[in-house]
Write a protein that holds these residues in place. Structure first.
Motif, mmCIF file in Angstrom:
data_model
loop_
_atom_site.group_PDB
_atom_site.id
_atom_site.type_symbol
_atom_site.label_atom_id
_atom_site.label_comp_id
_atom_site.label_asym_id
_atom_site.label_seq_id
_atom_site.Cartn_x
_atom_site.Cartn_y
_atom_site.Cartn_z
ATOM 1 N N HIS A 123 0.817 -1.220 0.000
ATOM 2 C CA HIS A 123 0.000 0.000 0.000
ATOM 3 C C HIS A 123 0.849 1.267 0.000
ATOM 4 C CE1 HIS A 123 -4.022 -1.648 -0.116
ATOM 5 N NE2 HIS A 123 -3.447 -2.701 0.435
ATOM 6 N N ALA A 124 2.054 1.198 0.534
ATOM 7 C CA ALA A 124 2.972 2.343 0.415
ATOM 8 C C ALA A 124 3.300 2.566 -1.058
ATOM 9 C CB ALA A 124 4.242 2.099 1.215
ATOM 10 N N ARG A 125 3.557 1.489 -1.774
ATOM 11 C CA ARG A 125 3.874 1.599 -3.205
ATOM 12 C C ARG A 125 2.672 2.107 -4.001
ATOM 13 N NH1 ARG A 125 7.774 -3.685 -4.376
ATOM 14 N NH2 ARG A 125 9.196 -3.234 -2.639
ATOM 15 N N LEU A 126 1.488 1.624 -3.650
ATOM 16 C CA LEU A 126 0.284 2.114 -4.330
ATOM 17 C C LEU A 126 0.086 3.608 -4.090
ATOM 18 C CD1 LEU A 126 -2.144 -0.861 -3.603
ATOM 19 C CD2 LEU A 126 -1.273 -0.162 -5.853
ATOM 20 N N LEU A 127 0.360 4.057 -2.863
ATOM 21 C CA LEU A 127 0.218 5.482 -2.566
ATOM 22 C C LEU A 127 1.267 6.301 -3.307
ATOM 23 C CD1 LEU A 127 -1.149 7.810 -1.157
ATOM 24 C CD2 LEU A 127 0.151 7.263 0.917
ATOM 25 N N ARG A 128 2.491 5.811 -3.382
ATOM 26 C CA ARG A 128 3.521 6.509 -4.167
ATOM 27 C C ARG A 128 3.077 6.660 -5.619
ATOM 28 N NH1 ARG A 128 7.265 2.431 -1.808
ATOM 29 N NH2 ARG A 128 7.687 3.252 0.275
ATOM 30 N N LYS A 129 2.487 5.610 -6.155
ATOM 31 C CA LYS A 129 1.994 5.641 -7.535
ATOM 32 C C LYS A 129 0.920 6.722 -7.694
ATOM 33 C CE LYS A 129 -0.082 2.613 -11.010
ATOM 34 N NZ LYS A 129 -0.614 1.256 -11.271
ATOM 35 N N ALA A 150 -6.228 5.895 0.099
ATOM 36 C CA ALA A 150 -5.122 4.951 0.289
ATOM 37 C C ALA A 150 -5.208 4.269 1.649
ATOM 38 C CB ALA A 150 -3.780 5.667 0.128
ATOM 39 N N PHE A 151 -5.481 5.047 2.692
ATOM 40 C CA PHE A 151 -5.575 4.477 4.034
ATOM 41 C C PHE A 151 -6.787 3.552 4.154
ATOM 42 C CE2 PHE A 151 -2.182 7.226 5.108
ATOM 43 C CZ PHE A 151 -1.651 6.764 6.296
ATOM 44 N N ALA A 152 -7.899 3.908 3.529
ATOM 45 C CA ALA A 152 -9.097 3.063 3.579
ATOM 46 C C ALA A 152 -8.846 1.731 2.876
ATOM 47 C CB ALA A 152 -10.279 3.792 2.952
ATOM 48 N N LYS A 153 -8.192 1.762 1.717
ATOM 49 C CA LYS A 153 -7.882 0.527 0.988
ATOM 50 C C LYS A 153 -6.909 -0.337 1.780
ATOM 51 C CE LYS A 153 -8.675 2.447 -3.601
ATOM 52 N NZ LYS A 153 -8.027 2.906 -4.850
ATOM 53 N N TRP A 154 -5.928 0.304 2.406
ATOM 54 C CA TRP A 154 -4.956 -0.420 3.218
ATOM 55 C C TRP A 154 -5.639 -1.139 4.373
ATOM 56 C CZ3 TRP A 154 -1.974 2.478 7.437
ATOM 57 C CH2 TRP A 154 -1.049 1.637 8.070
ATOM 58 N N LYS A 155 -6.494 -0.399 5.082
ATOM 59 C CA LYS A 155 -7.208 -0.981 6.219
ATOM 60 C C LYS A 155 -8.088 -2.147 5.763
ATOM 61 C CE LYS A 155 -10.528 0.008 9.831
ATOM 62 N NZ LYS A 155 -11.553 0.894 10.326
ATOM 63 N N ARG A 184 2.176 -8.854 -5.804
ATOM 64 C CA ARG A 184 1.858 -7.417 -5.823
ATOM 65 C C ARG A 184 3.119 -6.582 -5.593
ATOM 66 N NH1 ARG A 184 -3.287 -6.540 -2.011
ATOM 67 N NH2 ARG A 184 -3.279 -4.459 -2.935
ATOM 68 N N LEU A 185 3.986 -7.038 -4.703
ATOM 69 C CA LEU A 185 5.249 -6.323 -4.481
ATOM 70 C C LEU A 185 6.089 -6.303 -5.763
ATOM 71 C CD1 LEU A 185 6.228 -7.573 -0.911
ATOM 72 C CD2 LEU A 185 5.682 -5.215 -1.552
ATOM 73 N N ARG A 186 6.140 -7.436 -6.449
ATOM 74 C CA ARG A 186 6.896 -7.485 -7.718
ATOM 75 C C ARG A 186 6.263 -6.571 -8.766
ATOM 76 N NH1 ARG A 186 7.014 -12.872 -6.274
ATOM 77 N NH2 ARG A 186 5.286 -13.373 -7.680
ATOM 78 N N ALA A 187 4.940 -6.577 -8.854
ATOM 79 C CA ALA A 187 4.247 -5.757 -9.851
ATOM 80 C C ALA A 187 4.450 -4.259 -9.593
ATOM 81 C CB ALA A 187 2.752 -6.087 -9.864
ATOM 82 N N LEU A 188 4.657 -3.900 -8.336
ATOM 83 C CA LEU A 188 4.831 -2.490 -7.958
ATOM 84 C C LEU A 188 6.302 -2.143 -7.689
ATOM 85 C CD1 LEU A 188 1.728 -2.334 -5.617
ATOM 86 C CD2 LEU A 188 1.992 -1.062 -7.771
ATOM 87 N N GLU A 189 7.203 -2.968 -8.174
ATOM 88 C CA GLU A 189 8.646 -2.797 -7.943
ATOM 89 C C GLU A 189 9.120 -1.379 -8.292
ATOM 90 O OE1 GLU A 189 12.553 -4.138 -6.958
ATOM 91 O OE2 GLU A 189 10.651 -5.181 -6.701
ATOM 92 N N SER A 190 8.601 -0.796 -9.346
ATOM 93 C CA SER A 190 9.071 0.532 -9.772
ATOM 94 C C SER A 190 8.616 1.643 -8.827
ATOM 95 C CB SER A 190 8.620 0.828 -11.198
ATOM 96 O OG SER A 190 7.204 0.816 -11.278
ATOM 97 N N TYR A 191 7.788 1.321 -7.841
ATOM 98 C CA TYR A 191 7.320 2.335 -6.885
ATOM 99 C C TYR A 191 7.903 2.126 -5.496
ATOM 100 C CZ TYR A 191 4.128 3.229 -10.639
ATOM 101 O OH TYR A 191 3.609 3.528 -11.872
#
Length: 192
Positions: A123-129, A150-155, A184-191
């Motif tokens: 979720h940190a990577r999603l928020l950076r994106k 972002a926080f709602a999706k994370w929770k 998901r971590l691999r898919a968001l590697e660039s973030y």
């Protein structure tokens, strides 16, 4: 089990100046946090190379809580708008003094808690994106909603993980979530 908190710095640095725009000059809108002396935040920043250990869980266990451990993690968000240049940093952090366990011998339980931390990094990577779509011109209009979503999706994701895995008791669901989080971590590697 997990818990999360929204750092005061997010509100102090970003939202308060937006709510009170007269606090910044019209020529240069710099969003900054007030200086606070003598505050030390004990935290571990997420890293693929640094896994949690039971020694990291230094909080006092809540004996009334039916769960065996609690991971306190957070998305530490810092944003700045200076000279019309928008910069941001999002860190996934583990809070040792707020995290606890009643069972420092269970490797399975530790792996469950690590997955909570890994899911927070997703979720940190999603928020950076998401934050890369903001700029100083639309910051006031979009920042609060972006961070709130972002926080709602994370929770929701953390709760879905605990529900599906029955807090780590359902080994098959736990393995499925572990694979999904890794993907998901691999898919968001660039973030990262």
């Amino acid at each position: 089990m997990y818990t999360f908190t929204l750092f005061l710095s997010l509100w102090a640095r970003i939202l308060l100046p937006l709510l009170f725009p007269d606090a910044a000059t019209a020529k240069e809108r710099e969003i900054t946090a007030p200086v606070v002396e003598n505050i030390v935040v004990d935290q571990v920043t997420w890293s693929m190379n640094r896994r949690l250990s039971w020694e990291d869980f230094r909080g006092q266990p809540d004996e009334k809580n039916p769960h065996h451990a609690l991971t306190a993690a957070n998305l530490a968000v810092n944003a700045n708008c200076k000279n019309q240049g928008f910069t941001y940093q999002v860190n996934c952090v583990f809070l040792p003094t707020e995290s606890w366990t009643k069972n420092k011998k269970s490797q399975q339980l530790l792996e469950h808690e690590q997955l909570h931390f890994d899911l927070t990094e997703v979720h940190a990577r999603l928020l950076r994106k998401e934050l890369q779509n903001l700029n100083c011109a639309n910051l006031k209009e979009k920042l609060n909603a972006t961070v709130s979503r972002a926080f709602a999706k994370w929770k929701a994701d953390q709760e879905a993980f605990d529900t599906a895995s029955k807090h780590g008791v359902n080994a098959e669901k736990e393995r499925q979530w572990a694979a999904t989080i890794a993907q998901r971590l691999r898919a968001l590697e660039s973030y990262k």
